[in-house]
Design an enzyme around this catalytic site. Sequence first.
Site, PDB file in Angstrom:
ATOM      1  N   CYS A 131      39.678  46.257  34.456  1.00 29.93           N
ATOM      2  CA  CYS A 131      39.273  47.224  35.481  1.00 29.93           C
ATOM      3  C   CYS A 131      39.934  46.885  36.826  1.00 29.93           C
ATOM      4  O   CYS A 131      40.005  45.708  37.201  1.00 29.93           O
ATOM      5  CB  CYS A 131      37.756  47.179  35.629  1.00 29.93           C
ATOM      6  SG  CYS A 131      37.176  48.202  36.973  1.00 29.93           S
ATOM      7  N   GLU A 142      34.339  37.764  32.479  1.00 35.05           N
ATOM      8  CA  GLU A 142      34.986  38.048  33.778  1.00 35.05           C
ATOM      9  C   GLU A 142      35.022  36.781  34.638  1.00 35.05           C
ATOM     10  O   GLU A 142      36.039  36.460  35.259  1.00 35.05           O
ATOM     11  CB  GLU A 142      34.222  39.155  34.519  1.00 35.05           C
ATOM     12  CG  GLU A 142      34.839  39.458  35.875  1.00 35.05           C
ATOM     13  CD  GLU A 142      33.955  40.341  36.752  1.00 35.05           C
ATOM     14  OE1 GLU A 142      33.216  41.184  36.211  1.00 35.05           O
ATOM     15  OE2 GLU A 142      34.020  40.182  37.980  1.00 35.05           O
ATOM     16  N   THR A 170      31.978  41.119  39.716  1.00 30.41           N
ATOM     17  CA  THR A 170      31.945  42.505  40.200  1.00 30.41           C
ATOM     18  C   THR A 170      30.599  43.210  40.013  1.00 30.41           C
ATOM     19  O   THR A 170      30.290  44.155  40.737  1.00 30.41           O
ATOM     20  CB  THR A 170      33.029  43.347  39.499  1.00 30.41           C
ATOM     21  OG1 THR A 170      32.875  43.185  38.093  1.00 30.41           O
ATOM     22  CG2 THR A 170      34.421  42.946  39.925  1.00 30.41           C
TER      23      THR A 170
HETATM   24 FE1  F3S Z   1      34.931  48.189  36.610  1.00 33.28          FE
HETATM   25 FE2  F3S Z   1      32.727  48.313  37.950  1.00 33.28          FE
HETATM   26 FE3  F3S Z   1      32.868  49.386  35.609  1.00 33.28          FE
HETATM   27  S1  F3S Z   1      34.008  46.539  37.748  1.00 33.28           S
HETATM   28  S2  F3S Z   1      34.296  48.117  34.503  1.00 33.28           S
HETATM   29  S3  F3S Z   1      34.010  50.065  37.407  1.00 33.28           S
HETATM   30  S4  F3S Z   1      31.078  48.335  36.456  1.00 33.28           S
END
Ligand code: F3S
Length: 284
Positions: free
Chosen positions: A94, A124, A162
């Site tokens: 991502c 991650e 994240t």
């Molecule tokens: Fe990316 Fe946030 Fe989804 S880090 S995978 S958009 S929860």
Amino acid sequence: MRIRLAERCGFCFGVKRAIDMAGAVLEKGRKIYSLGSLIHNKQVVEKLSAKGLKVVDGIGRIKSGTVVISSHGLSPGTAARIRKKNIRIVDTTCPFVLNAQRIARYLSGEGYSVIIVGDVKHPEVKALIDFASGRATVIRDARAAERLDPAENSRVSVISQTTQSMDNFIEVASAILAKRAKEVRIFNTICRDAECRQDAARRLARSVDVMLVVGGRHSANTRRLYEVCRKILPRTHLIENERGMRPEWFRKAKEVGITSGASTPDWIIKKVVTALNSKRKGRL
Ligand code: F3S
């Protein structure tokens, strides 16, 4: 009983992108592997497996084909080992995770020790540790931060997994600031989607009698949503699908709120809503 959905439910952009990319590869090729679960949702992974995706724990036995990297990212060391074997990589990391990785690498390169707020066992975070080239410490919360003892004249930086909650990140960052290191740099690497999802879930939890958080038990952002809602509303329950609901949860409930993790597909949420509607008709 009224059913209310949180403003943000279903796949986040990063998960949707990862599934689309994996789907496109599966349509064309054979011998497609993912290192660990592509996303933390059992039902979706089962669907991808039915199309030919093989989930493996390591690259040891892979001799050829394609490895799909999950949206959580991969450590540079493992990526290099895959390339050395001449195996094709489809990288669905991502963009929010890529940003955290770039920052971890930059900070360690500049000589900062890197404190990562997150879960040390999460893929991650494991990759982020590698990006910080061994200068990383992972801590979960402010209590753990209080136990840290930065050396005098130290240069410290703080980033986040994240999917952490902003409240926890602020608490940890404040605890680290209180340690009075010579220099502290704080980077907010929490994903915008995770933050908005938590805010929407919080708002909903404040105004309903029962809250359901739908998502995989191994999904970090689902668990965070559960914690965030449970702090507000003890009648919060985490379920993977409609079969996890118990009739006694809804006794005397006038309003039920539903939120979901970022790797929960719409069709699972719809099944939960359908089952709740059955409950209204006395069939749950
Ligand atoms: Fe990316 Fe946030 Fe989804 S880090 S995978 S958009 S929860």
